[in-house]
Design a protein around this motif. Structure first.
Motif, PDB file in Angstrom:
ATOM      1  N   THR A   4       0.961  -1.211  -0.029  1.00  0.00           N
ATOM      2  CA  THR A   4      -0.176  -0.008  -0.066  1.00  0.00           C
ATOM      3  C   THR A   4       0.865   1.430   0.160  1.00  0.00           C
ATOM      4  OG1 THR A   4      -1.634  -1.226   1.294  1.00  0.00           O
ATOM      5  CG2 THR A   4      -1.649   1.270   1.130  1.00  0.00           C
ATOM      6  N   GLN A  44      -3.028  -0.347  -3.306  1.00  0.00           N
ATOM      7  CA  GLN A  44      -4.122   0.925  -3.196  1.00  0.00           C
ATOM      8  C   GLN A  44      -2.994   2.091  -2.761  1.00  0.00           C
ATOM      9  OE1 GLN A  44      -6.462   0.256   0.365  1.00  0.00           O
ATOM     10  NE2 GLN A  44      -5.027  -0.900   1.472  1.00  0.00           N
ATOM     11  N   VAL A  94       3.986  -0.932   3.794  1.00  0.00           N
ATOM     12  CA  VAL A  94       3.340   0.370   3.622  1.00  0.00           C
ATOM     13  C   VAL A  94       4.524   1.308   2.843  1.00  0.00           C
ATOM     14  CG1 VAL A  94       1.999   2.214   4.186  1.00  0.00           C
ATOM     15  CG2 VAL A  94       1.356   0.044   5.070  1.00  0.00           C
TER      16      VAL A  94
END
Length: 252
Positions: A4, A44, A94
């Motif tokens: 992400t 995302q 992340v």
């Protein structure tokens, strides 16, 4: 590879207020950053902000937005709030892409995520590029990093490291040939579990001295992987001069 991207975006920049919303080639700067991130392999891309004006603009171009507290003292704290609200697992990755990097190449976003995924004993990964200028080497605003042969960061500093003692004993007007000095590039990949720990740690003494958050990670015994970026990374926007430089590049 599954990761992400989170893009922290603050309105209240000291040197350039409303920075994420500055127009560049017909778009707000934050939109350029978002579009570069969407070119990566991320599953995302989320814009994290504490300001409703940024939220409105980001949603107008279709971005997913996470509103965060106004009390965060760092982008890492803001990042942690996002991963906590999403309920991401500790082993998920992340990538923190700075909201003032409208020219950030997607290749380096993928690279830093892949590097962390490939190095299981690392909690965090980041990138660097060679320093060729003596002025840059001595500039405290340019963070330097040294690493071992396996790409494990040994130290980050605003000081000029490593110090070429014998060369500077003869001449301090240039750098030695093939000098291994590396400039740290401020893109980070984290395992979510590290972010949970990071926000519970006190500010480390070295972190306070150097004003470098990544030293808190090393102080607490966690490994940071670092590699040279696969493509050049243009500078971000900190000042009005930077903004004009980026405008001239993108408006071509």
């Amino acid at each position: 590879m599954n990761f992400t991207v989170v893009i922290p975006a603050r309105y209240a920049s000291t040197r350039l207020p409303a920075k994420p919303l500055k127009e560049i080639a017909g778009k707000p700067m934050i939109q350029h950053v978002y579009e570069r991130a969407c070119e990566s392999l991320a599953r995302q891309v989320i814009i994290a902000t504490d300001d409703a004006r940024i939220e409105v603009v980001a949603k107008s171009f279709g971005a997913q937005v996470c509103m965060t507290s106004v009390d965060h003292t760092s982008g890492t704290d803001r990042l942690h709030e996002v991963v906590a609200s999403l309920g991401l697992a500790d082993d998920e990755i992340v990538v923190n892409v700075q909201g003032d990097e409208p020219l950030i190449p997607a290749e380096v976003i993928n690279q830093v995520a892949q590097n962390l995924a490939s190095m299981q004993n690392a909690s965090m990964a980041t990138l660097s590029e060679p320093i060729h200028s003596l002025m840059d080497f001595r500039n405290p605003n340019i963070v330097k990093v040294v690493a071992d042969s396996d790409g494990r960061a040994l130290y980050f500093s605003r000081a000029p490291i490593p110090w070429p003692r014998d060369h500077f004993a003869k001449s301090d007007t240039d750098l030695p040939e093939n000098f291994p000095a590396q400039r740290h590039i401020g893109i980070y990949a984290y395992r979510v579990g590290l972010l949970h720990k990071f926000v519970s740690w006190q500010v480390a003494p070295l972190e306070r001295l150097e004003s470098l958050e990544q030293l808190r990670v090393m102080w607490n015994g966690h490994l940071i992987h670092i590699a040279e970026a696969v493509v050049p990374v243009p500078g971000g926007v900190d000042t009005e001069e930077d903004l004009q430089r980026i405008k001239s590049l993108l408006e071509k």
